[in-house]
Design a protein around this motif. Structure first.
Motif, PDB file in Angstrom:
ATOM      1  N   ARG A 169       0.812  -1.174  -0.213  1.00 60.69           N
ATOM      2  CA  ARG A 169       0.238   0.364  -0.074  1.00 60.69           C
ATOM      3  C   ARG A 169       1.110   1.233  -0.114  1.00 60.69           C
ATOM      4  NH1 ARG A 169      -3.552   2.032   4.867  1.00 60.69           N
ATOM      5  NH2 ARG A 169      -1.472   2.267   5.713  1.00 60.69           N
ATOM      6  N   GLY A 171       3.479   1.899  -1.365  1.00 61.52           N
ATOM      7  CA  GLY A 171       4.440   1.597  -2.805  1.00 61.52           C
ATOM      8  C   GLY A 171       5.761   0.920  -2.716  1.00 61.52           C
ATOM      9  N   ASN A 175       4.548  -2.260  -9.774  1.00 68.73           N
ATOM     10  CA  ASN A 175       3.704  -2.788 -10.546  1.00 68.73           C
ATOM     11  C   ASN A 175       4.161  -4.511 -10.451  1.00 68.73           C
ATOM     12  OD1 ASN A 175       2.299  -0.798 -10.853  1.00 68.73           O
ATOM     13  ND2 ASN A 175       2.037  -0.811 -13.105  1.00 68.73           N
ATOM     14  N   ILE A 201      -1.022  -4.433  -7.522  1.00 67.62           N
ATOM     15  CA  ILE A 201      -0.445  -3.428  -7.583  1.00 67.62           C
ATOM     16  C   ILE A 201      -0.492  -2.848  -8.769  1.00 67.62           C
ATOM     17  CG2 ILE A 201       2.087  -1.800  -6.857  1.00 67.62           C
ATOM     18  CD1 ILE A 201       2.794  -5.069  -5.449  1.00 67.62           C
ATOM     19  N   HIS A 203       0.204   0.912 -10.544  1.00 68.09           N
ATOM     20  CA  HIS A 203       1.144   2.652  -9.683  1.00 68.09           C
ATOM     21  C   HIS A 203      -0.060   3.043 -11.151  1.00 68.09           C
ATOM     22  CE1 HIS A 203       3.576   2.327  -6.684  1.00 68.09           C
ATOM     23  NE2 HIS A 203       4.186   0.902  -6.825  1.00 68.09           N
ATOM     24  N   ALA A 204      -1.120   3.700 -10.799  1.00 68.44           N
ATOM     25  CA  ALA A 204      -1.543   4.519 -11.796  1.00 68.44           C
ATOM     26  C   ALA A 204      -2.581   5.546 -10.799  1.00 68.44           C
ATOM     27  CB  ALA A 204      -2.261   3.981 -13.124  1.00 68.44           C
ATOM     28  N   HIS A 206      -6.327   7.422  -9.779  1.00 66.64           N
ATOM     29  CA  HIS A 206      -7.566   6.698  -9.807  1.00 66.64           C
ATOM     30  C   HIS A 206      -8.236   8.282 -10.277  1.00 66.64           C
ATOM     31  CE1 HIS A 206     -11.472   5.470  -8.709  1.00 66.64           C
ATOM     32  NE2 HIS A 206     -10.884   4.348  -8.880  1.00 66.64           N
ATOM     33  N   ASN A 211      -3.269   9.480  -6.439  1.00 69.12           N
ATOM     34  CA  ASN A 211      -2.787   8.898  -5.491  1.00 69.12           C
ATOM     35  C   ASN A 211      -2.527   8.455  -4.516  1.00 69.12           C
ATOM     36  OD1 ASN A 211      -1.399   9.396  -8.689  1.00 69.12           O
ATOM     37  ND2 ASN A 211      -1.148  11.528  -8.278  1.00 69.12           N
ATOM     38  N   TRP A 213      -3.913   5.951  -4.023  1.00 69.61           N
ATOM     39  CA  TRP A 213      -3.820   3.855  -3.374  1.00 69.61           C
ATOM     40  C   TRP A 213      -2.748   3.408  -4.523  1.00 69.61           C
ATOM     41  CZ3 TRP A 213      -5.791   1.076   0.318  1.00 69.61           C
ATOM     42  CH2 TRP A 213      -6.813   1.783   1.414  1.00 69.61           C
ATOM     43  N   CYS A 214      -1.858   2.921  -4.473  1.00 69.04           N
ATOM     44  CA  CYS A 214      -1.347   2.063  -5.979  1.00 69.04           C
ATOM     45  C   CYS A 214      -1.577   0.804  -5.436  1.00 69.04           C
ATOM     46  CB  CYS A 214       0.435   2.656  -5.229  1.00 69.04           C
ATOM     47  SG  CYS A 214       1.514   2.230  -3.921  1.00 69.04           S
ATOM     48  N   TYR A 216      -4.717  -1.670  -5.586  1.00 68.36           N
ATOM     49  CA  TYR A 216      -5.906  -1.908  -6.121  1.00 68.36           C
ATOM     50  C   TYR A 216      -6.849  -2.621  -5.942  1.00 68.36           C
ATOM     51  CZ  TYR A 216      -5.769   2.927  -7.668  1.00 68.36           C
ATOM     52  OH  TYR A 216      -5.116   4.377  -7.822  1.00 68.36           O
TER      53      TYR A 216
END
Ligand code: ATP
Ligand code: MG
Length: 572
Positions: A169, A171, A175, A201, A203-204, A206, A211, A213-214, A216
């Motif tokens: 979570r 980071g 990914n 994971i 990294h984008a 939403h 930013n 959350w990384c 989902y």
């Protein structure tokens, strides 16, 4: 589809199987008598007619049982989702006539809660962080007949999983480096129970949480819990989720949720002949510019149907007529078109317009005379007013309404034959003029009977045919966009080997022509519903301007469904 199959598809029991389940639950006072449904789109594309069916059904159930229906966006994948899609979904749902009041929810509203739930499962030893890649996970899943292989990380200490999950979570990992999986059963005959992924994971940013959350949640992890959080009583979804149901139950059990569990009920998704319905395929058509946009009138999207001239009423009636089925089936798109015609017949203003014009000259009519004739705006609705239609010596008529060498049953215009001009006189064809080079007819010369004027006919003449026309000098030039089916085969998802649905595209799905309308055609605003008499229903395109009037053909007047009904002896 055979006629008997069509007949069966029209049988409407008093309650469908989902209503039976709901009424049973109400009798048992389950959920204290509440009925709460939801429509849960993923904002990764525009809604289509299949979604419309689901919207009508879920909101319809809430209405019928004095309950509520939420609009919930299942926004768990930031890569494919966007605000544009969210906005279009709201617009389309509202347009269909449904109101979610203040209940506009997002799975992303629950990311924090879902995270806590996941932590709870890790602490109970029911979920673990797995370091395998997506490919490794897929390769070790087994097959329906062969058990999968347990992950080497499956039995790592739960404290370690917990710490790794927090780090995911925060980071710390790129990914795909790790996922959180439910610890269920790698040998389960149900593939969905083989330690499914709960978090990945990504990294984008939403579209709502930006930013924050990384990691989902997967749809499977988010969906059932979101239903529970919202107090959904009856979670209606399509058949492919039937095999997910044991997983959703497992999650609720693992979280020790005993009361107010949503009850999932599956029904067959709507399939239509000559139509592809998956958002992935529709997106492809937009991206490769086969169509102009998501709301291209050839698209089965709600916005496409709207632009094409469909009304919300007709879509609601259609949804009601197709009902809900437990088994996959395919509905004849002619039924949708039929529902559309039935409604447009009641509400569309009539005008005369000539799509493929040829000049007609009435030789014995005075040169500079203009008569003002009248026609009812809508004969189906006697409350509508009359419109004024100018009549002159030179007219346009439809090229197809004349034949030089007609077969026996051709009741329109031909040399030496008589026909009535709608709202006007009986005319007789005397001669034609042709282009000497091409042989194409350029003028049709007629005489008229001055005593035969519609409404005051004392000619005692009987003619079999009536044709439409517009006065040449009063004609208003318009652009008519003649739409046909986007796909030319009944089941376009089936394609020849090595090809996909795109090989079934109909190259003639749009024809743009210059056409001519009577003067009252100028009176219509964007979105107005109009019948071009003897031709079809049309609507004014949103791109239309005063100088460049554009009409989209919604449907022709030929109703193939009405024929089916006639064959099986049924009305409506
Ligand atoms: P598609 O498969 O067309 O890409 P989807 O199922 O991925 O659609 P969602 O946004 O997840 O699209 O769907 C929202 C809701 O609409 C779900 O409850 C789904 O069951 C329902 N739905 C989607 N397609 C149909 C359909 N053809 N008939 C009836 N309901 C549908
Ligand atoms: Mg889906």
């Amino acid at each position: 589809m055979s006629d008997t199959a069509k007949k069966d598809s029209l049988k409407q029991p008093s309650l469908n199987f989902i209503e039976e389940i709901i009424e049973e639950d109400l009798r048992n006072n389950k959920n204290e008598g509440r009925v709460h449904t939801r429509f849960p789109p993923e904002p990764n594309g525009y809604l289509h007619i299949g979604h419309a069916k689901s919207i009508c059904f879920n909101f319809g159930l809430a209405k019928k049982y004095s309950g509520k229906c939420n609009l919930r966006f299942d926004d768990t994948n930031p890569i494919t989702e966007s605000v544009e899609y969210v906005d279009s979904i709201k617009e389309d749902t509202r347009w269909l006539g449904y109101d979610w009041e203040e209940r506009e929810f997002y799975a992303s509203d629950y990311f924090e809660t879902l995270f806590d739930y996941a932590v709870n499962l890790i602490k109970k030893g029911k979920a673990y962080v797995c370091d395998m890649s997506t490919e490794e996970i897929a390769a070790t899943r087994g097959t329906p007949t062969r058990p999968g292989k347990e992950s080497p990380w499956r039995n790592r200490p739960l404290e370690e999983s917990l710490e790794l999950f927090y780090q995911m979570r925060d980071g710390k990992y790129p990914n795909g480096a790790k996922v959180l999986r439910a610890k269920i059963d790698m040998a389960s005959p149900n593939m969905h129970m083989r330690d499914p992924v709960m978090y990945r994971i990504i990294h984008a940013p939403h579209h709502r949480t930006q930013n924050k959350w990384c990691i989902y949640p997967t749809y499977d992890w988010a969906h059932g819990q979101s239903d529970y959080i919202e107090g959904i009583t009856h979670s209606v979804c399509t058949l492919e989720f039937e095999v997910h149901r044991p997983l959703y139950d497992w999650f609720l059990d693992a979280l020790e949720i005993k009361k107010n569990r949503p009850r999932q009920i599956e029904f067959a998704r709507l399939n239509l002949t000559y139509t592809v319905m998956s958002k992935r395929k529709l997106l492809e058509l937009v991206e490769n510019k086969t169509v102009n946009s998501w709301d291209d009138p050839r698209m089965p999207t709600i916005s496409g149907l709207r632009r094409r001239g469909y009304t919300p009423e007709s879509i609601r009636v259609f949804s009601e007529k197709v009902g809900v089925a437990k088994r996959e089936n395919i509905i004849d798109v002619a039924l949708l078109e039929h529902c559309c015609r039935q409604h447009l017949n009641k509400i569309a203003s009539r005008v005369m317009a000539v799509i493929n014009p040829v000049k007609l000259i009435i030789d014995n009519y005075p040169d500079n005379k203009t008569e003002e004739l009248t026609g009812r705006i809508n004969p189906e609705d006697p409350d509508t007013l009359m419109r004024k239609i100018p009549f002159t010596k030179t007219l346009f008529i439809e090229r197809e309404d004349f034949m030089e060498d007609p077969p026996k049953k051709f009741f329109r215009l031909a040399p030496g034959k008589e026909v009535r001009l709608k709202y006007a006189y009986i005319i007789k064809c005397e001669s034609v003029v042709k282009d000497p080079e091409t042989g194409e007819i350029t003028e049709i010369h007629c005489t008229y009977d001055a005593e035969s004027r519609s409404g005051q006919d004392i000619s005692k003449k009987k003619v079999k045919g009536t044709i439409h026309w517009v006065s040449y000098e009063h004609a208003v030039k318009i652009e008519a966009r003649l739409y046909d089916r986007l796909l030319k085969t009944e089941n376009p998802d089936v394609a020849e080997e090595g090809k996909d649905f795109k090989s079934n595209l109909n190259p003639g799905s749009l024809k743009i022509v210059e056409a001519y309308g009577e003067p009252s055609i100028r009176n219509f605003k964007k979105g107005s519903k109009v019948q071009f008499e003897r031709n079809g229903y049309y609507t004014v395109d949103p791109d239309s301007t005063e100088k460049h009037i554009i009409f989209n053909r919604t449907v022709t007047l030929r109703d193939s469904w009405a024929k089916v009904l006639k064959n099986i002896g049924k009305k409506g």
